[in-house]
Design a protein around this motif. Sequence first.
Motif, PDB file in Angstrom:
ATOM      1  N   SER A 283      12.199  18.552  17.449  1.00  0.00           N
ATOM      2  CA  SER A 283      12.885  18.009  18.198  1.00  0.00           C
ATOM      3  C   SER A 283      13.276  18.834  19.465  1.00  0.00           C
ATOM      4  N   VAL A 284      13.195  20.187  19.430  1.00  0.00           N
ATOM      5  CA  VAL A 284      13.465  21.242  20.543  1.00  0.00           C
ATOM      6  C   VAL A 284      12.487  22.025  20.761  1.00  0.00           C
ATOM      7  N   ARG A 285      11.143  21.769  20.422  1.00  0.00           N
ATOM      8  CA  ARG A 285      10.027  22.653  20.429  1.00  0.00           C
ATOM      9  C   ARG A 285       9.518  22.604  21.957  1.00  0.00           C
ATOM     10  N   SER A 286       9.640  21.668  22.672  1.00  0.00           N
ATOM     11  CA  SER A 286       9.291  21.469  24.012  1.00  0.00           C
ATOM     12  C   SER A 286      10.007  22.225  24.845  1.00  0.00           C
TER      13      SER A 286
ATOM     14  N   LEU B  17      21.806  22.112  27.649  1.00  0.00           N
ATOM     15  CA  LEU B  17      21.380  22.256  26.260  1.00  0.00           C
ATOM     16  C   LEU B  17      21.329  20.998  25.610  1.00  0.00           C
ATOM     17  N   PRO B  18      20.555  20.972  24.472  1.00  0.00           N
ATOM     18  CA  PRO B  18      20.639  19.943  23.589  1.00  0.00           C
ATOM     19  C   PRO B  18      21.980  19.456  22.970  1.00  0.00           C
TER      20      PRO B  18
ATOM     21  N   GLN C 243      10.730  29.234  27.740  1.00  0.00           N
ATOM     22  CA  GLN C 243      10.079  30.769  27.303  1.00  0.00           C
ATOM     23  C   GLN C 243      10.893  31.461  26.310  1.00  0.00           C
ATOM     24  N   TRP C 244      11.638  30.756  25.954  1.00  0.00           N
ATOM     25  CA  TRP C 244      12.747  31.636  24.851  1.00  0.00           C
ATOM     26  C   TRP C 244      11.852  32.232  23.746  1.00  0.00           C
ATOM     27  N   LEU C 245      10.586  31.819  23.401  1.00  0.00           N
ATOM     28  CA  LEU C 245       9.827  32.318  22.242  1.00  0.00           C
ATOM     29  C   LEU C 245       8.444  32.073  22.639  1.00  0.00           C
ATOM     30  N   HIS C 246       7.508  32.909  22.003  1.00  0.00           N
ATOM     31  CA  HIS C 246       6.156  32.590  22.040  1.00  0.00           C
ATOM     32  C   HIS C 246       6.072  31.039  21.446  1.00  0.00           C
TER      33      HIS C 246
END
Length: 169
Positions: free
Chosen positions: A66-69, A122-123, A75-78
């Motif tokens: 739900s928050v991957r995109s 933010l969500p 660019q918080w993580l690879h």
Amino acid sequence: MQNTRSIATLIATGFGITVIAGMSFLRPQVLLLYNYTDSLPHGFYFVEERDVYKRGDTVVFPVPRSVRSLVNERQWLHEKGFLMKPLIGVKGDSVCTKRNRFRVGGNDFGGIQLHDEQGLPLPRYAVCGVLQEGFLVGVEGMSNSFDSRYFGPVPERSVMGVAISFWLF
């Protein structure tokens, strides 16, 4: 003196590589992760599989769909990175996000921010209820940490294991 430091660095590096190689032979299912985010100490962590998770375990799981995109865009993580969060909520705990506060099991875990550090929204995860079997709540104590207060409980089946610190900087 410089030569002594170089030798010590070489020995420490060799020791680290030997331990990692040894772990891969002894327990091939063990995963080694490097944490570069500020939510936990920077360094290397082994991920140990477990059948049961308890409060206080630092669980490792993929970024929820739900928050991957959002995580990728900012660019918080690879792209294929994992989240590591201390476990604070298990089956039967109350979970509530009223009045922009995150409460689990009657404990207040801080505020819920409306925007990130760049001012982007933010969500919102809105709930007041009891955590059901098969779900866990992970949170880092700071309100600017991206955790369950923004994306909700994590399915226990998605948890890869518990992070055990190995080499911290």
